[in-house]
Motif scaffolding. Structure first.
Motif, PDB file in Angstrom:
ATOM      1  N   ALA A  50       0.838  -1.212   0.000  1.00  0.00           N
ATOM      2  CA  ALA A  50       0.000   0.000   0.000  1.00  0.00           C
ATOM      3  C   ALA A  50       0.870   1.258   0.000  1.00  0.00           C
ATOM      4  O   ALA A  50       0.553   2.241  -0.664  1.00  0.00           O
ATOM      5  N   PHE A  51       1.963   1.233   0.752  1.00  0.00           N
ATOM      6  CA  PHE A  51       2.873   2.380   0.769  1.00  0.00           C
ATOM      7  C   PHE A  51       3.624   2.490  -0.554  1.00  0.00           C
ATOM      8  O   PHE A  51       3.790   3.580  -1.094  1.00  0.00           O
ATOM      9  N   PHE A  52       4.055   1.346  -1.084  1.00  0.00           N
ATOM     10  CA  PHE A  52       4.772   1.336  -2.359  1.00  0.00           C
ATOM     11  C   PHE A  52       3.964   2.030  -3.451  1.00  0.00           C
ATOM     12  O   PHE A  52       4.503   2.781  -4.262  1.00  0.00           O
ATOM     13  N   LYS A  53       2.650   1.797  -3.454  1.00  0.00           N
ATOM     14  CA  LYS A  53       1.769   2.370  -4.480  1.00  0.00           C
ATOM     15  C   LYS A  53       1.615   3.886  -4.369  1.00  0.00           C
ATOM     16  O   LYS A  53       1.066   4.511  -5.268  1.00  0.00           O
ATOM     17  N   GLN A  54       2.097   4.479  -3.290  1.00  0.00           N
ATOM     18  CA  GLN A  54       1.988   5.928  -3.098  1.00  0.00           C
ATOM     19  C   GLN A  54       3.091   6.691  -3.816  1.00  0.00           C
ATOM     20  O   GLN A  54       3.251   7.893  -3.622  1.00  0.00           O
ATOM     21  N   VAL A  55       3.849   6.029  -4.653  1.00  0.00           N
ATOM     22  CA  VAL A  55       4.925   6.670  -5.401  1.00  0.00           C
ATOM     23  C   VAL A  55       4.370   7.797  -6.271  1.00  0.00           C
ATOM     24  O   VAL A  55       3.282   7.687  -6.832  1.00  0.00           O
ATOM     25  N   LYS A  56       5.110   8.888  -6.336  1.00  0.00           N
ATOM     26  CA  LYS A  56       4.738  10.061  -7.134  1.00  0.00           C
ATOM     27  C   LYS A  56       5.986  10.594  -7.830  1.00  0.00           C
ATOM     28  O   LYS A  56       7.104  10.287  -7.459  1.00  0.00           O
ATOM     29  N   VAL A  57       5.774  11.440  -8.809  1.00  0.00           N
ATOM     30  CA  VAL A  57       6.876  12.137  -9.462  1.00  0.00           C
ATOM     31  C   VAL A  57       7.090  13.469  -8.765  1.00  0.00           C
ATOM     32  O   VAL A  57       6.133  14.207  -8.508  1.00  0.00           O
ATOM     33  N   ASP A  58       8.338  13.761  -8.440  1.00  0.00           N
ATOM     34  CA  ASP A  58       8.717  15.087  -7.935  1.00  0.00           C
ATOM     35  C   ASP A  58       9.211  15.864  -9.151  1.00  0.00           C
ATOM     36  O   ASP A  58      10.323  15.636  -9.631  1.00  0.00           O
ATOM     37  N   PRO A  59       8.375  16.775  -9.694  1.00  0.00           N
ATOM     38  CA  PRO A  59       8.759  17.474 -10.924  1.00  0.00           C
ATOM     39  C   PRO A  59       9.998  18.358 -10.758  1.00  0.00           C
ATOM     40  O   PRO A  59      10.727  18.585 -11.716  1.00  0.00           O
ATOM     41  N   ASP A  60      10.250  18.845  -9.554  1.00  0.00           N
ATOM     42  CA  ASP A  60      11.438  19.673  -9.334  1.00  0.00           C
ATOM     43  C   ASP A  60      12.720  18.847  -9.413  1.00  0.00           C
ATOM     44  O   ASP A  60      13.737  19.306  -9.930  1.00  0.00           O
ATOM     45  N   ALA A  61      12.671  17.631  -8.892  1.00  0.00           N
ATOM     46  CA  ALA A  61      13.847  16.756  -8.890  1.00  0.00           C
ATOM     47  C   ALA A  61      13.911  15.886 -10.143  1.00  0.00           C
ATOM     48  O   ALA A  61      14.957  15.321 -10.446  1.00  0.00           O
ATOM     49  N   GLY A  62      12.787  15.733 -10.845  1.00  0.00           N
ATOM     50  CA  GLY A  62      12.763  14.910 -12.048  1.00  0.00           C
ATOM     51  C   GLY A  62      12.868  13.431 -11.772  1.00  0.00           C
ATOM     52  O   GLY A  62      13.329  12.669 -12.613  1.00  0.00           O
ATOM     53  N   THR A  63      12.415  13.026 -10.582  1.00  0.00           N
ATOM     54  CA  THR A  63      12.484  11.621 -10.225  1.00  0.00           C
ATOM     55  C   THR A  63      11.261  11.217  -9.428  1.00  0.00           C
ATOM     56  O   THR A  63      10.348  12.014  -9.226  1.00  0.00           O
ATOM     57  N   ILE A  64      11.269   9.972  -8.962  1.00  0.00           N
ATOM     58  CA  ILE A  64      10.148   9.467  -8.172  1.00  0.00           C
ATOM     59  C   ILE A  64      10.454   9.598  -6.684  1.00  0.00           C
ATOM     60  O   ILE A  64      11.611   9.607  -6.278  1.00  0.00           O
ATOM     61  N   THR A  65       9.387   9.696  -5.908  1.00  0.00           N
ATOM     62  CA  THR A  65       9.533   9.834  -4.466  1.00  0.00           C
ATOM     63  C   THR A  65       8.320   9.220  -3.776  1.00  0.00           C
ATOM     64  O   THR A  65       7.270   9.047  -4.384  1.00  0.00           O
ATOM     65  N   TRP A  66       8.495   8.914  -2.508  1.00  0.00           N
ATOM     66  CA  TRP A  66       7.409   8.394  -1.672  1.00  0.00           C
ATOM     67  C   TRP A  66       7.156   9.383  -0.539  1.00  0.00           C
ATOM     68  O   TRP A  66       7.995  10.257  -0.266  1.00  0.00           O
ATOM     69  N   PRO A  67       6.021   9.256   0.157  1.00  0.00           N
ATOM     70  CA  PRO A  67       5.673  10.221   1.205  1.00  0.00           C
ATOM     71  C   PRO A  67       6.712  10.388   2.317  1.00  0.00           C
ATOM     72  O   PRO A  67       6.773  11.444   2.940  1.00  0.00           O
ATOM     73  N   ASN A  68       7.537   9.380   2.557  1.00  0.00           N
ATOM     74  CA  ASN A  68       8.545   9.499   3.617  1.00  0.00           C
ATOM     75  C   ASN A  68       9.838  10.145   3.133  1.00  0.00           C
ATOM     76  O   ASN A  68      10.806  10.241   3.871  1.00  0.00           O
ATOM     77  N   GLY A  69       9.881  10.586   1.876  1.00  0.00           N
ATOM     78  CA  GLY A  69      11.068  11.242   1.338  1.00  0.00           C
ATOM     79  C   GLY A  69      12.017  10.313   0.599  1.00  0.00           C
ATOM     80  O   GLY A  69      13.003  10.771   0.023  1.00  0.00           O
ATOM     81  N   ALA A  70      11.731   9.007   0.586  1.00  0.00           N
ATOM     82  CA  ALA A  70      12.572   8.074  -0.169  1.00  0.00           C
ATOM     83  C   ALA A  70      12.492   8.430  -1.648  1.00  0.00           C
ATOM     84  O   ALA A  70      11.421   8.720  -2.172  1.00  0.00           O
ATOM     85  N   ASP A  71      13.641   8.456  -2.312  1.00  0.00           N
ATOM     86  CA  ASP A  71      13.670   8.720  -3.745  1.00  0.00           C
ATOM     87  C   ASP A  71      14.843   7.982  -4.371  1.00  0.00           C
ATOM     88  O   ASP A  71      15.691   7.434  -3.673  1.00  0.00           O
ATOM     89  N   LEU A  72      14.849   7.946  -5.688  1.00  0.00           N
ATOM     90  CA  LEU A  72      15.913   7.265  -6.422  1.00  0.00           C
ATOM     91  C   LEU A  72      16.410   8.181  -7.542  1.00  0.00           C
ATOM     92  O   LEU A  72      15.625   8.916  -8.149  1.00  0.00           O
ATOM     93  N   ASP A  73      17.683   8.113  -7.807  1.00  0.00           N
ATOM     94  CA  ASP A  73      18.329   8.916  -8.844  1.00  0.00           C
ATOM     95  C   ASP A  73      17.722   8.562 -10.208  1.00  0.00           C
ATOM     96  O   ASP A  73      17.687   7.386 -10.578  1.00  0.00           O
ATOM     97  N   PRO A  74      17.265   9.554 -10.981  1.00  0.00           N
ATOM     98  CA  PRO A  74      16.651   9.248 -12.273  1.00  0.00           C
ATOM     99  C   PRO A  74      17.631   8.586 -13.241  1.00  0.00           C
ATOM    100  O   PRO A  74      17.225   7.778 -14.076  1.00  0.00           O
ATOM    101  N   ALA A  75      18.920   8.885 -13.135  1.00  0.00           N
ATOM    102  CA  ALA A  75      19.906   8.236 -14.009  1.00  0.00           C
ATOM    103  C   ALA A  75      19.997   6.748 -13.701  1.00  0.00           C
ATOM    104  O   ALA A  75      20.103   5.917 -14.610  1.00  0.00           O
TER     105      ALA A  75
END
Length: 95
Positions: A50-75
Motif C-alpha cells: 500500500a505504501f509502495f503504491k503511493q509513489v509520485k513524481v517530484d517534478p522539481d527533482a525529475g524523479t520518483i519519491t514516496w511520502p517518507n522522502g525516499a527517492d531514487l536517482d533518475p539516471a
C-alpha cells in the motif's frame, strides 16, 4: 567518449511485485524492478504494498519519491530499467 543524457521522470505507474513503469522526458516508457533498491531504513516502508503504491513524481527533482522522502536517482532508474512497449504502440507509429 560516451555521451550521457540526463533523463527526468515524467510519470510513474506502480505495478505488483515492486515493479514500476516509468515515463521519461524523451517520451520513452521503461519498466524497473525496485526490489534491489529496498534496503535501509528510508526504503523499509516500501515493503508495504500500500505504501509502495503511493509513489509520485517530484517534478522539481525529475524523479520518483514516496511520502517518507525516499527517492531514487533518475539516471539509475533509466540505466537499471528495460524498455517497455505499450499495447498498440507499434501499430500507432504506422499511421
Amino acid at each position: 567518449m560516451i555521451k550521457f543524457m540526463l533523463r527526468e521522470v515524467k510519470s510513474v505507474y506502480p505495478l505488483k511485485n515492486y515493479h514500476l513503469i516509468l515515463e521519461f522526458d524523451n517520451d520513452e516508457y521503461r519498466i524497473i524492478d525496485i526490489k534491489p533498491f529496498i534496503k535501509g531504513s528510508v526504503f523499509e516502508p516500501l515493503k508495504n504494498p500500500a505504501f509502495f503504491k503511493q509513489v509520485k513524481v517530484d517534478p522539481d527533482a525529475g524523479t520518483i519519491t514516496w511520502p517518507n522522502g525516499a527517492d531514487l536517482d533518475p539516471a539509475v532508474l533509466y540505466e537499471k530499467s528495460a524498455p517497455f512497449k505499450l499495447p498498440g504502440e507499434d501499430a500507432a507509429k504506422s499511421f
